[in-house]
Design an enzyme around this catalytic site. Structure first.
Site, PDB file in Angstrom:
ATOM      1  N   PRO A 217       0.796  -1.235   0.000  1.00 35.68           N
ATOM      2  CA  PRO A 217       0.000   0.000   0.000  1.00 35.68           C
ATOM      3  C   PRO A 217       0.824   1.279   0.000  1.00 35.68           C
ATOM      4  O   PRO A 217       0.402   2.287  -0.567  1.00 35.68           O
ATOM      5  CB  PRO A 217      -0.839  -0.129   1.270  1.00 35.68           C
ATOM      6  CG  PRO A 217      -0.987  -1.602   1.465  1.00 35.68           C
ATOM      7  CD  PRO A 217       0.337  -2.181   1.047  1.00 35.68           C
ATOM      8  N   TYR A 218       1.999   1.265   0.635  1.00 32.72           N
ATOM      9  CA  TYR A 218       2.854   2.453   0.613  1.00 32.72           C
ATOM     10  C   TYR A 218       3.236   2.814  -0.822  1.00 32.72           C
ATOM     11  O   TYR A 218       3.048   3.953  -1.279  1.00 32.72           O
ATOM     12  CB  TYR A 218       4.101   2.212   1.462  1.00 32.72           C
ATOM     13  CG  TYR A 218       5.153   3.287   1.320  1.00 32.72           C
ATOM     14  CD1 TYR A 218       4.860   4.626   1.616  1.00 32.72           C
ATOM     15  CD2 TYR A 218       6.437   2.973   0.884  1.00 32.72           C
ATOM     16  CE1 TYR A 218       5.823   5.605   1.474  1.00 32.72           C
ATOM     17  CE2 TYR A 218       7.408   3.957   0.742  1.00 32.72           C
ATOM     18  CZ  TYR A 218       7.095   5.270   1.044  1.00 32.72           C
ATOM     19  OH  TYR A 218       8.050   6.246   0.905  1.00 32.72           O
TER      20      TYR A 218
END
Length: 390
Positions: free
Chosen positions: A198-199
């Site tokens: 997700p980063y």
């Protein structure tokens, strides 16, 4: 400390934290009162002076950027909500540059649209260096929505405010995590972006917003995708001081130093079965001073109607085991190492091809010796055993 365990703790620490936060906020407001007399400098443009908004300027990378900009005679406004940054870093900068019209600190959250609009309305910015973001791969897998809001949504808010108030230059802090796990090394700017956590996904979404917007504006835009950051200010004024509850999520350099100082019993190396020479992850470690030099050169070369995208790395990879050995030599401590299973969202090997930034911005990494960079950072750590509070 596991972040889920941290959440399950009793309410007492949270109450204490809230009380401390209120005290800190009062202190911040008091400090800002001192800036009111110099607000005239920040609210108007002056020939020969470039006013840069540094979002996340109280953080590790952002504070080093603010220091370099101030040394180079830029006017700087730092905006930070202190959720990850350190007020102590801002105080250091205030002490180094106390002259009117040099440095301004504003306590604000970029997720508050009205606050962001007010900041842009009351200040005459020439450029924005957008660092503010949560930035831990492991944490992003546990709290994906937080990452999409903090990185993607907040970047959208910044770009909208820049458009509304005619701020013409954006230097965006991105990451090699947008590439995911490429099939070929080294990574060039043309390597397909396929993030696996997700980063990286949130950063790529933010990039996409900026790139789509660039087609409708004459804004000057530079996107810097950088690799694993280490090191600190050679003169010992700034360093890295993550929140205690986030130590387990942080950079490997911080974990090495914590182990060397006895704060934690040893270092946990996650993943020893990757397809790399020694089984541990391979990364391109870029010194923070080189990283900031790239940002300053990008700012100087930014041009209207142009988007520049650059990898910022050394061009060589070092394994985690090699990094740990360099840290042992830098600290002089025989660090205990535990080898554990892989961490979700990690990838085996990532290092850059910096030839484009070498060629177009005349930038080259100068601090390429791991042990040297770690030794400089270690000196700050030893002198600040409690972070900026010491």
């Amino acid at each position: 400390m596991d972040i889920m365990d941290y959440r399950r703790r009793s309410q007492l620490p949270r109450k204490l934290f809230l009380a401390a936060g209120i005290t800190a906020l009062c202190f911040i407001l008091f400090r800002q009162t001192g800036f009111n007399s110099t607000s005239q400098y920040f609210s108007r443009k002056e020939p020969g002076i470039t006013h840069v908004l540094v979002t996340g300027g109280a953080g590790y990378i952002g504070s080093h950027a603010a220091l370099r900009l101030l040394k180079d005679s830029y006017r700087v406004t730092i905006v930070d909500n202190l959720s990850r940054g350190n007020l102590g870093a801002v105080k250091v900068l205030q002490q180094l540059f106390p002259e009117p019209g040099r440095l301004q600190f504003i306590y604000a959250d970029l997720g508050a649209a009205k606050a962001v609009n007010k900041i842009f309305a009351e200040n005459a910015f020439d450029a924005v260096m957008h660092f503010a973001a949560v930035a831990y791969v492991g944490e992003s897998t546990a709290e994906p929505l937080r990452y999409y809001h903090n990185i993607t949504s907040n970047t959208l808010g910044i770009v909208k405010a820049m458009e509304a108030h005619d701020v013409s230059t954006l230097i965006y802090s991105s990451t090699c995590a947008t590439y995911g796990e490429p099939e070929k090394m080294p990574i060039t700017e043309d390597t397909p972006q396929d993030p696996i956590n997700p980063y990286g996904k949130a950063k790529k979404m933010a990039e996409d917003i900026i790139l789509d917007f660039s087609k409708t504006t004459d804004m000057a835009i530079m996107i810097l995708r950088y690799f694993n950051v280490i090191g600190s200010d050679p003169e010992g004024r700034l360093g890295e001081a993550p929140r205690p509850e986030l130590r387990d999520q942080g950079r490997i350099s911080g974990a090495c130093f914590d182990a060397a100082r006895g704060i934690i019993p040893g270092l946990k190396v996650r993943g020893v079965d990757y397809k790399t020479p020694d089984g541990t992850c391979v990364r391109d470690y870029i010194d923070v001073n080189d990283l900031i030099d790239a940002h300053v050169k990008a700012l100087a070369r930014a041009r209207p109607n142009n988007v520049g995208i650059y990898n910022v790395g050394t061009g060589k990879g070092s394994s985690v085991k090699q990094f740990v050995e360099a840290c042992k030599k830098a600290t002089g401590v025989s660090i205990k190492v535990d080898f554990l299973g892989r961490r979700p969202g990690d990838y085996a090997e990532v290092y850059s091809d910096p030839s484009k930034i070498n060629r177009e911005l005349n930038w080259r990494a100068q601090y390429t010796n791991l042990e040297e960079s770690l030794s400089i950072a270690w000196r700050w750590q030893k002198a600040h055993r409690n972070g900026y509070s010491s």
